[in-house]
Design a protein around this motif. Structure first.
Motif, short mmCIF file in Angstrom:
data_model
loop_
_atom_site.label_atom_id
_atom_site.label_comp_id
_atom_site.label_asym_id
_atom_site.label_seq_id
_atom_site.Cartn_x
_atom_site.Cartn_y
_atom_site.Cartn_z
N UNK A 156 -14.24 3.59 3.28
CA UNK A 156 -14.05 4.25 2.74
C UNK A 156 -14.41 5.83 2.39
N UNK A 157 -15.36 6.22 2.69
CA UNK A 157 -15.08 7.74 2.73
C UNK A 157 -15.50 8.63 3.97
N UNK A 158 -15.51 7.54 5.51
CA UNK A 158 -14.70 7.89 6.40
C UNK A 158 -13.78 8.27 6.64
N UNK A 159 -12.74 7.29 6.26
CA UNK A 159 -11.56 6.89 6.23
C UNK A 159 -10.99 7.71 4.88
N UNK A 188 1.21 -1.04 -0.12
CA UNK A 188 -0.71 -0.06 0.16
C UNK A 188 1.43 0.97 -0.07
N UNK A 189 1.96 1.10 0.06
CA UNK A 189 3.27 1.94 0.28
C UNK A 189 2.64 3.06 1.66
N UNK A 198 -7.81 4.03 0.08
CA UNK A 198 -8.47 5.57 0.39
C UNK A 198 -6.74 5.48 1.02
N UNK A 199 -6.08 4.54 2.12
CA UNK A 199 -5.56 4.64 2.96
C UNK A 199 -3.39 4.82 1.88
N UNK A 200 -3.78 3.99 0.69
CA UNK A 200 -2.56 4.24 0.20
C UNK A 200 -2.25 5.33 -1.18
N UNK A 201 -4.28 5.38 -1.24
CA UNK A 201 -3.27 6.99 -2.02
C UNK A 201 -3.09 8.24 -1.16
N UNK A 202 -3.37 8.75 -0.09
CA UNK A 202 -3.22 9.23 1.04
C UNK A 202 -1.54 9.52 0.93
N UNK A 203 -1.24 8.21 1.54
CA UNK A 203 0.08 7.83 1.97
C UNK A 203 1.05 8.34 0.20
N UNK A 204 0.14 8.00 -1.17
CA UNK A 204 1.11 8.30 -2.51
C UNK A 204 1.06 10.03 -2.23
#
Length: 418
Positions: free
Chosen positions: A273-276, A39-40, A329-335
């Motif tokens: 996912x939306x909440x995160x 997930x990065x 969602x978390x992977x996109x935020x980390x990237x």
């Protein structure tokens, strides 16, 4: 502070949950860590279960410590840093306390000299075993150990705030003795910020240890009162981060959102996912944020009994390592890379007296005033009432406007606000 907000996950083993320490399978751990690294994300928080590692006050099992080091090695091979919680303590509604502290050997966890010596030796041993590991960030004393010191725990070891502070200082010292120069901290659940009679106080969280840890769960009355898509629910993590800054002595003390999750049924699985996404966006806008560590990596298997229902679905992955939408969602935020957040120049006054901290809890006027400001488009922080006129303190934090809850909330009809 790191150059960018760190993103990680609280590691819950897919096979056997934390009981995996009894049947430690390094290949299974590696597979779990592969899914996390994919997930990065850049770090994991891991949980040795205290009774499994120290079943007797003078026995810290060498094999268990070796397995912890092997887990850290495996994480490092995948580019994941490791923070280790020591005194477990309490996890997912279960207490894990060694027999030498309970029933026939009942001794106060926080004040008994022999128990304290045993705890310190345990933390020092774990820290020393990992001290030379390049991916070891440091120790957390334990997971939400404050829940053992007051209600609603059914059988608390009651202490004073002074006794809590002495205990915390001793435990943090033991961590630093084992691994000098690493980041060592302690972690409380939100009663430290909200519960008037909780002996672990906001000042303890914000002043002891190298970082402030906050744990954000909206099942504390926030989602029940306001709903999952409300401003208070989506900004609850940001509120705790900013609330912690009122008590910090250092104007830019780093704050770690060490636990945050999407608990069903208040946040149904299809909306997790939306909440995160909303939670991460809101908290990422907080200055001095060290990192965001989601709870948790893998679901609890339905083969394991007696967990609260919400625990079975909190993972980014199913228990067979399939990623969910929330993982993406978390992977996109980390990237993604965001611009550094601007200084929060408006500060809401909060009570310095810990016996009045319930005013900051869901339903309290300080809590409500903060979210009224957020709903109106402001990005507030907080300041203690004892510092509200301290121009040096305000300037060091970049605060140019101070408001009280009475100035924010509407006056009740037919009377004046007291």
């Amino acid at each position: 502070m790191p150059p960018a907000v760190r993103f990680g996950v609280n590691y819950t083993p897919s096979q056997g949950w934390f009981h995996h320490w009894l049947d430690f399978d390094l290949d299974s751990v590696r597979a779990d860590l592969d899914s996390i690294a994919a997930l990065g994300l850049d770090h994991v928080r891991v949980f040795p279960l205290w009774p499994y590692f120290q079943p007797n006050r003078t026995l810290i099992r060498p094999r268990a410590v070796e397995q912890l080091v092997a887990l850290a090695d495996a994480a490092g091979e995948r580019g994941l840093d490791v923070n280790v919680d020591g005194l477990q303590g309490h996890l997912s509604s279960f207490d894990f306390l060694p027999a030498w502290t309970r029933t026939w050997h009942r001794r106060n966890l926080f004040t008994d000299p022999e128990v304290i010596d045993g705890q310190a030796a345990y933390l020092r041993t774990l820290a020393a075993a990992l001290a030379g590991h390049p991916h070891f960030t440091g120790m957390t004393v334990g997971n939400e150990v404050n829940q053992f010191a007051a209600g609603p725990h059914p059988d608390p070891d009651r202490i004073t705030a002074e006794e809590a502070e002495r205990w915390l200082r001793r435990m943090l010292t033991a961590c630093a003795e084992g691994a000098p120069g690493r980041l060592h901290l302690h972690a409380s659940y939100d009663a430290a910020w909200y519960q008037d009679d909780q002996p672990f106080t906001p000042a303890h969280s914000a002043r002891l240890g190298d970082l402030t840890a906050v744990h954000s769960w909206v099942f504390n009355g926030t989602a029940q009162r306001h709903g999952r898509t409300s401003v208070p629910a989506e900004h609850h993590a940001a509120w705790l981060v900013e609330l912690s800054k009122a008590w910090a002595e250092e104007p830019h003390r780093p704050v770690w959102l060490q636990e945050v999750g999407a608990p069903a049924p208040l946040v149904p699985a299809e909306h997790a996912a939306a909440f995160a996404d909303a939670t991460v966006a809101a908290v990422r806008d907080c200055p001095d944020l060290w990192g965001i560590t989601w709870w948790c990596s893998h679901d609890v298997s339905r083969d394991l009994a007696d967990f609260p229902e919400l625990e079975y679905g909190l993972g980014l992955f199913t228990h067979d390592r399939k990623p969910k939408d929330i993982a993406r969602v978390l992977a996109e935020a980390a990237r993604s890379r965001h611009d550094p957040p601007a200084v929060r120049a408006a500060a809401l006054v909060v009570p310095a007296d810990p016996a009045r901290r319930s005013l900051c809890a869901p339903g309290g006027p300080v809590f409500d005033a903060f979210f009224r400001l957020v709903a109106d488009g402001a990005r507030p922080t907080t300041v203690l009432d004892t510092r509200a006129d301290d121009q040096n303190h305000l300037a060091a934090r970049g605060i140019t406007e101070v408001v009280t809850p009475d100035q924010v909330l509407p006056t009740p009809q037919g009377g004046t606000r007291s």
